[in-house]
Design a protein around this motif. Structure first.
Motif, PDB file in Angstrom:
ATOM      1  N   UNK A  14       0.829  -1.205   0.000  1.00  0.00           N
ATOM      2  CA  UNK A  14       0.000   0.000   0.000  1.00  0.00           C
ATOM      3  C   UNK A  14       0.862   1.253   0.000  1.00  0.00           C
ATOM      4  N   UNK A  15       1.951   1.237   0.754  1.00  0.00           N
ATOM      5  CA  UNK A  15       2.852   2.384   0.783  1.00  0.00           C
ATOM      6  C   UNK A  15       3.526   2.613  -0.566  1.00  0.00           C
ATOM      7  N   UNK A  16       3.771   1.524  -1.300  1.00  0.00           N
ATOM      8  CA  UNK A  16       4.417   1.650  -2.609  1.00  0.00           C
ATOM      9  C   UNK A  16       3.448   2.083  -3.697  1.00  0.00           C
ATOM     10  N   UNK A  17       2.232   1.567  -3.671  1.00  0.00           N
ATOM     11  CA  UNK A  17       1.305   1.797  -4.775  1.00  0.00           C
ATOM     12  C   UNK A  17       0.512   3.087  -4.645  1.00  0.00           C
ATOM     13  N   UNK A  18       0.123   3.435  -3.418  1.00  0.00           N
ATOM     14  CA  UNK A  18      -0.747   4.590  -3.231  1.00  0.00           C
ATOM     15  C   UNK A  18       0.068   5.877  -3.202  1.00  0.00           C
ATOM     16  N   UNK A  19      -0.485   6.960  -3.724  1.00  0.00           N
ATOM     17  CA  UNK A  19       0.278   8.215  -3.819  1.00  0.00           C
ATOM     18  C   UNK A  19       0.565   8.830  -2.457  1.00  0.00           C
ATOM     19  N   UNK A  20       1.541   9.736  -2.425  1.00  0.00           N
ATOM     20  CA  UNK A  20       1.922  10.393  -1.177  1.00  0.00           C
ATOM     21  C   UNK A  20       0.837  11.324  -0.662  1.00  0.00           C
ATOM     22  N   UNK A  21      -0.123  11.681  -1.528  1.00  0.00           N
ATOM     23  CA  UNK A  21      -1.219  12.545  -1.089  1.00  0.00           C
ATOM     24  C   UNK A  21      -2.121  11.851  -0.075  1.00  0.00           C
ATOM     25  N   UNK A  27      -3.513   4.877   4.329  1.00  0.00           N
ATOM     26  CA  UNK A  27      -2.956   3.709   3.647  1.00  0.00           C
ATOM     27  C   UNK A  27      -3.099   2.459   4.514  1.00  0.00           C
ATOM     28  N   UNK A  28      -2.859   2.633   5.804  1.00  0.00           N
ATOM     29  CA  UNK A  28      -2.981   1.494   6.724  1.00  0.00           C
ATOM     30  C   UNK A  28      -4.427   1.019   6.807  1.00  0.00           C
ATOM     31  N   UNK A  29      -5.362   1.967   6.830  1.00  0.00           N
ATOM     32  CA  UNK A  29      -6.779   1.601   6.888  1.00  0.00           C
ATOM     33  C   UNK A  29      -7.206   0.844   5.631  1.00  0.00           C
ATOM     34  N   UNK A 229       2.874   4.938  -7.883  1.00  0.00           N
ATOM     35  CA  UNK A 229       2.344   6.282  -7.714  1.00  0.00           C
ATOM     36  C   UNK A 229       2.993   7.000  -6.542  1.00  0.00           C
ATOM     37  N   UNK A 230       3.661   6.282  -5.677  1.00  0.00           N
ATOM     38  CA  UNK A 230       4.401   6.937  -4.606  1.00  0.00           C
ATOM     39  C   UNK A 230       5.645   7.600  -5.188  1.00  0.00           C
ATOM     40  N   UNK A 231       6.156   8.602  -4.488  1.00  0.00           N
ATOM     41  CA  UNK A 231       7.345   9.289  -4.976  1.00  0.00           C
ATOM     42  C   UNK A 231       8.564   8.374  -4.906  1.00  0.00           C
ATOM     43  N   UNK A 232       9.610   8.754  -5.639  1.00  0.00           N
ATOM     44  CA  UNK A 232      10.818   7.928  -5.681  1.00  0.00           C
ATOM     45  C   UNK A 232      11.436   7.782  -4.291  1.00  0.00           C
ATOM     46  N   UNK A 233      11.425   8.858  -3.513  1.00  0.00           N
ATOM     47  CA  UNK A 233      11.989   8.816  -2.162  1.00  0.00           C
ATOM     48  C   UNK A 233      11.207   7.846  -1.284  1.00  0.00           C
ATOM     49  N   UNK A 234       9.867   7.917  -1.383  1.00  0.00           N
ATOM     50  CA  UNK A 234       9.030   6.999  -0.599  1.00  0.00           C
ATOM     51  C   UNK A 234       9.277   5.557  -0.993  1.00  0.00           C
ATOM     52  N   UNK A 235       9.399   5.311  -2.299  1.00  0.00           N
ATOM     53  CA  UNK A 235       9.680   3.956  -2.767  1.00  0.00           C
ATOM     54  C   UNK A 235      10.997   3.444  -2.189  1.00  0.00           C
TER      55      UNK A 235
END
Length: 528
Positions: A14-21, A27-29, A229-235
Motif C-alpha cells: 500500500x505504501x508503494x502503490x498509493x500516492x503520497x497525497x 494507507x494502513x486503513x 504512484x508513490x514518490x521515488x523517495x518513498x519507494x
C-alpha cells in the motif's frame, strides 16, 4: 516475500502503490480493509511462508495476491484462477467480494476460474469457452444453456452448468461418446466442431461483435502513467525497510554466511596463528591475505538463491508498476550494507588479530573496510548476473565461473609480469576486482614493515616496500586508498549495469513481440 506477515506484505505494498497525497493512516486503513474483505483477518500476523517455513495455504496466498492488486482499485483486473485451493464457501465469499468491489468502483474483472461451483459461476456476467484455441462460446452467461441446448447438448438436471460445459468440450482425455439430446452419441471432436460452427453463425456472436464494435467507437479517458504512484523517495524508504526485514528473517541471506565466515576465520587464524615477522612470514602473510580476499568474498555467492527469490518478486511488482528499477537498486543496496558490514567486521577481527597482522587501528580499519567493499562488489556482480540469468542454479554456476576467472587472474597464482599480455593482462588483469583487493591488502600490511633477509646475509633486511615491488609485483605508484576507490567505482558500475539491463529488457521485449507479430498473417482479433 515469504518472511513477511500478511499485514506487512499488504501494508508495504500500500505504501508503494498509493500516492503520497494519501496519509500513512489512510494507507494502513485501506490495507486492513482489503485484508478483511478477502477474509484474512485471522491470519493477519501469520507469515506468508515458503519451502523452508510453513505459513499460509495456497488459497490464502492467492487471496493475499488479490489484496495487493485491489489496493489501488484498478480499472482492469486480471485474476488467474483466484479460487484454486479454496473450498466452495471460501470461493463464493471471495468472488462475491470481488463482484461487489467491481460494481462499486467500476472495475472490469477478467478471470480464469478453476472448477467453479454453481454459485460462483452465476456471479459472472459473461463467459468465454475455449477449446484448443478455438472459441466455443462468448457471450452472456444466461444465454449459454440455451446455446448448448439448441445444439443438442442440454445440461442435465441438478448438474453444475460449468461442469457440464467443460466436460462437453474437454478433449485432453479419451472420453466416452457424449450423449446428444435423445438421438445417440457423438465423439468429443465432433461436438467441438458442431459448437464452433454453430457459434460462428449464431445471433449471440453477432450481438457480441456489435457490442465490441460499439465499445471500440467510444473515446474513453486515458489510463494513468504506468508505474508506482508513490514518490521515488518513498519507494526507496519502503523498499529499504522491507528488504532489511526480509534479510533479517531469512537465515540463508546473511546469518548462515556469517556463521561460515566465523568458522573460516577461526581456521585461518589457527593455521596462521601469530605468524610473526620472520622471512618465512612474508609468504604466509601474502597467502593469508589472498585467501581472505578470494574465498571470503567468493562465499558471497551463498546468498544468491535468496536474492533470486527477491528477483521474482521484483519482476512481478515491476511489471505491475509498483515502483521504479532505481528504487529497487537503492533499497537493496542500503538494506544490505549493515549486514555486509557485520559479516566483514566480526570475521575480520578474528582473522586479523589471531594471525597477528599490523597492530594498528588505522591498518585494521582499512582491512575491514576493504573486505566490506569487496563483498559489496561481489553482491553487485551477482545482482547483475541475476538480471540476465533467470534460473538460480544457472546463476550460481555463472557467478562462480566469473569469480573463478577473477581469482585466477588476480595476481597471486600468476604474478602480473608473468601473465600473457594478450587477453589475460590486457584487459582481464585490469578489470579483475581481485587485483585491487589483493594489492590493497598487501599495501596495507607490508608498507612500513621490515623483515630479515637471510638470502643477502645474516644481518641483512628487506623493507615492506621492496617486498611489494619484487615479491608481489604490486604497483606502488598510487595509494592503497585508490584501490578502495576503484573497487567502490566497480560497485556503482555493476549496480548501474543491473539497472540498464532491466530497462533494456523492458524496451527490447515489446519490439521483439511486435516484430514476431508483424511476421505472421493476422486477422482482426478482439483480445478478451
Amino acid at each position: 516475500m515469504t518472511t513477511l506477515t500478511v499485514k506487512e506484505a499488504v501494508y508495504y505494498s500500500a505504501q508503494l502503490q498509493l500516492p503520497d497525497s494519501i496519509s500513512i493512516v489512510e494507507k494502513k486503513k485501506r490495507a486492513e480493509m482489503v485484508i478483511k474483505e478477502m477474509g484474512l483477518q485471522d491470519s493477519l500476523n501469520t507469515r506468508i511462508g515458503g519451502w523452508a517455513v510453513k505459513g499460509l495455504s495456497g488459497g490464502q496466498k492467492r487471496r493475499v495476491s488479490i489484496c495487493i492488486e485491489m489496493l489501488r482499485r484498478p480499472k482492469l483486473l486480471f485474476l488467474d484462477e483466484p479460487t484454486s485451493g479454496l473450498d466452495s464457501a471460501a470461493s463464493c465469499h471471495v468472488m462475491s467480494r470481488i463482484l461487489k468491489l467491481a460494481r462499486n468502483d467500476g472495475i472490469t474483472v477478467v478471470a480464469s476460474v478453476h472448477q467453479p461451483s454453481s454459485e460462483v459461476f452465476q456471479l459472472f456476467r459473461s463467459l468465454c469457452l475455449l477449446s484448443s484455441g478455438r472459441t466455443i462460446y462468448f457471450g452472456h452467461v444466461a444465454s449459454t444453456e440455451q446455446f448448448f441446448t439448441s445444439n443438442g447438448f442440454p445440461c442435465p438436471t441438478l448438474r453444475n452448468p460449468s461442469d457440464h460445459y467443460l466436460q462437453t468440450i474437454n478433449k485432453d482425455f479419451d472420453q466416452e461418446d457424449i450423449e446428444q439430446g435423445h438421438g445417440g452419441s457423438v465423439r468429443t471432436e465432433e461436438v467441438i466442431s458442431i459448437l464452433v460452427s454453430s457459434y460462428k453463425s449464431c445471433v449471440i456472436r453477432q450481438q457480441t461483435e456489435q457490442h465490441v464494435h460499439t465499445l471500440c467507437q467510444q473515446k474513453g479517458g486515458t489510463f494513468g502513467k504506468k508505474g508506482g504512484q508513490a514518490s521515488f523517495i518513498t519507494q526507496c524508504i519502503v523498499l529499504t525497510r522491507r528488504s532489511f526485514l526480509n534479510m533479517y528473517r531469512d537465515l540463508g541471506y546473511y546469518w548462515l554466511r556469517l556463521a561460515i565466515y566465523i568458522a573460516l576465520s577461526l581456521c585461518v587464524g589457527s593455521i596462521f596463528y601469530d605468524v610473526g615477522f620472520s622471512f618465512g612470514s612474508i609468504q604466509a602473510r601474502g597467502t593469508m591475505l589472498m585467501f581472505v580476499a578470494a574465498f571470503l568474498t567468493f562465499m558471497a555467492i551463498g546468498g544468491f538463491p535468496s536474492f533470486m527469490e527477491d528477483m521474482k518478486i521484483f519482476r512481478r511488482e515491476r511489471l505491475n508498476g509498483h515502483y521504479e528499477v532505481g528504487a529497487f537498486v537503492v533499497g537493496n543496496t542500503l538494506s544490505s550494507i549493515p549486514y555486509l558490514f557485520l559479516i566483514s567486521l566480526i570475521p575480520g577481527v578474528i582473522a586479523y588479530f589471531l594471525v597477528g597482522l599490523q597492530k594498528s587501528i588505522e591498518h585494521f580499519t582499512y582491512f575491514a573496510l576493504l573486505l566490506f567493499v569487496a563483498m559489496l562488489l561481489v553482491e553487485s556482480l551477482m545482482m547483475m548476473v541475476a538480471s540476465f540469468v533467470p534460473d538460480f542454479l544457472m546463476g550460481v554456476i555463472t557467478g562462480a565461473g566469473i569469480q573463478g576467472v577473477m581469482v585466477l587472474n588476480g595476481g597471486f597464482f600468476r604474478l602480473p609480469n608473468d601473465l600473457p599480455n594478450l587477453f589475460w593482462k590486457y584487459p582481464m588483469y585490469y578489470i579483475s576486482f581481485h587485483k585491487y583487493t589483493n594489492q590493497g591488502f598487501y599495501k596495507n600490511e607490508f608498507e612500513g614493515l621490515t623483515f630479515p633477509n637471510p638470502q643477502q646475509g645474516a644481518n641483512s633486511s628487506i623493507s615492506g616496500e621492496e617486498i611489494l615491488r619484487s615479491v608481489w609485483q604490486v604497483d606502488t605508484g598510487y595509494s592503497k586508498w585508490i584501490d578502495i576507490a576503484i573497487l567502490f567505482g566497480m560497485v556503482v558500475f555493476y549496480r548501474l549495469m543491473f539497472l540498464g539491463i532491466v530497462k533494456l529488457g523492458e524496451k527490447v521485449k515489446p519490439m521483439l513481440k511486435k516484430r514476431v507479430g508483424s511476421s505472421k498473417k493476422t486477422s482482426p482479433v478482439v483480445e478478451i
